[in-house]
Write an enzyme that holds these catalytic residues in place. Sequence first.
Site, short mmCIF file in Angstrom:
data_model
loop_
_atom_site.label_atom_id
_atom_site.label_comp_id
_atom_site.label_asym_id
_atom_site.label_seq_id
_atom_site.Cartn_x
_atom_site.Cartn_y
_atom_site.Cartn_z
N LYS A 41 43.38 -14.31 -45.38
CA LYS A 41 44.25 -14.05 -44.67
C LYS A 41 44.62 -13.07 -44.19
CE LYS A 41 46.81 -14.14 -42.30
NZ LYS A 41 47.58 -13.48 -40.70
N GLU A 96 54.55 -10.11 -53.72
CA GLU A 96 54.79 -8.87 -53.57
C GLU A 96 55.39 -8.58 -52.14
OE1 GLU A 96 54.98 -5.63 -53.00
OE2 GLU A 96 53.36 -4.94 -52.69
N GLU A 105 65.06 -1.53 -46.80
CA GLU A 105 63.68 -1.13 -46.52
C GLU A 105 63.38 -0.67 -45.47
OE1 GLU A 105 59.91 -2.56 -48.91
OE2 GLU A 105 59.89 -3.54 -47.31
#
Length: 480
Positions: A176, A251, A382
Amino acid sequence: MQNLWFDPTEMLIGGVWKAPAGTLPVIDPSTGAEVAQIAAGTAADIDAAVIAARAALDGDWGRMTALERGRILTRLGQMVLERIDDLAAIEAADVGKPLTQARNDAIALARYCEFYGGAADKVHGQTIPYLDGYTVYTLREPHGVTGHIVPWNYPMQIIGRSVGAALAMGNAAVLKPAEEACLTALAFARLAADAGLPPGALNVVPGLGAQAGAALTAHPGVQHVSFTGSVATGRLVQAAAAQNVVPVTLELGGKSPQVVFADADLDAALPFLVNAGIQNAGQTCSASSRILVERPLYDALVAGMSAAYGRLHVGPAVADLQVGPLISARQKEIVTGFIDAGRDLPVLATGTLADDLPTGGHYVAPHLLACDDPGHKLAQDEIFGPVQVIIPFDTEDQAVQIANGTAYGLVAAIWSRDGGRQARMAKRLHAGQVFINNYGAGGGVELPFGGTGLSGHGREKGFEALYGFSSLKTVAQYHG
Ligand code: TXE
C-alpha cells in the site's frame, strides 16, 4: 504524463490490473497541477489482494526455489536499471524530487533487487549439537503474506528494501504505497511481472491510509507488517497488528544529530553537515536536523555552513537544483509552522528561492538557525523540512547528553580525529546507525537500518532484513 508503461489508475491484484471503484488525484508538488489519477483502494480491494497473495504462496510462487526467486529479483534489478531515467522522471513529477535525487533512488531500487536477488539462496539455518540420538537443525521460512505500508519521501528506496527482502525470503507481498506517491510503485510492479514474478507474489493497492492502509494492517490474513511513516500512524499500525499477534517493523523517523568536535576535519565535514539536512528538502527519516558543535569550532562551523546555505537554490524538480518543493501544501504548513515556532532563534542563513517559481508549488527556503537550548521545540521534534539547528557544547559528556536528549534514536554521526573518542561516542549514542567521519555511508543497501525509542524497532536493509522477513523453525529429529 508521458512514457508510462502502466495505467496509473489501476491496481495490481493477483496478477490482474483492475480498475478501482474510485480515484484520487496525483498532484505535482512543483506546480500544484493534477497530472494523473490513482486508485482509491478499499478494504474490499485489500481483502482481494491478501487472498491473491495467499493463493500465490499455495501455488507457483510458494513452490519456487530460493535460487529461482533470486534470479527473478536480479532480473528485475536489471530492468529497473534500464528504466532509470523514466523512473526518475515519474518520481520527479509525483513527489517533486529533483531529477538527480530521483535518479539516485531508482539506482538504489535496482541495487536492492540485485542485493536481495543474490542473497535469496544464502540464508542458511544451523545444526545444533544436542542429546545423543538427536539431529537438530533450524529452517528459515517465510512468514506468509506480508503487508507493506510505504511513505512518500523515498518510495522507490523503501519499496526496494522492504518488498525486495520479503520476496527474497519467499513471502507474498501486499503493498500500500502512500496516496501522495503511488506511481513508481505501480511502475515497479509492472516491471516485476515482466521479470517473471508469478501472479499474486506482489500486489499493489493504492489508497488512503485510513482506508486501504488501515484495512491492510488489521487484516487477519497478513502475517507480518512493515511500516515506514509517522510515529502517530506507527502506533495505530502496531495496535492493529497486535490484534492478530503478528510481528511489525516500524521505521518512524528521527531527530538525528551530527556531533562535531573541535579536532574534526571541518572541510571534510561541511558538505555532509549541510546535505544531510537539505537532501530531499529535509523530508528524510535519517535527516540530520541537529548539528552539535564543540564551542572552540562554533564560529568556523557557523561560517562554513552559512556559506553553503548561501549556495542552496530551491526550484521545481525538473530544474534539478539542490532543493525541490515539499510534498504537499499540508507538509509546507507543518514546516513553516516550525519555522514560526523558531522565531526566537537567530537565523544564521537561508537558501534562495528561484525566480518565477510556479505559484502552486510547495516551496520553503532552507533555514539554518542557532539554538542554545537543546530542549527547544526545533531541537526536539522531527520537522521533516529543510531546517537545521546548531547547538554548542563544551564537553564530551554534555555532547552525549544533548545527542541522546530526544525521544528518537535513528542515526547519529561523530566528527573527530580522536580514535578513542570515536569508539566511546559510538557506544554511548542512542541510534540504530552511527557514522564516524561521514554521514550515511552512501546509503549502502548492505547496512542494517532501523531505530530505537520513537524511531521504531526492527531492522531493514542488509541480511538483517531477511531474518526479519522470515520465521525460524527448530527441527529436532530423534533417530536413536
Ligand atoms: O505520515 P503517515 P504522513 C513523518 C514526518 C511527516 C509526518 C506526517 O514527520 O511530517 O510523518 O506524514 C499510511 N493505517 N514521516 O501524514 O500518516 C499512509 O497512507 C495504516 C516520517 O504522510 O505516517 C502512508 O502510506 N496506514 C517518515 C503511510 O502510512 C496508514 C515518512 C505514511 O503516512 C494509516 C513519512 C493508518 N491508519 C512521514 N494512516 C519516515 N519515517 O521517513 C496513514 N497510513
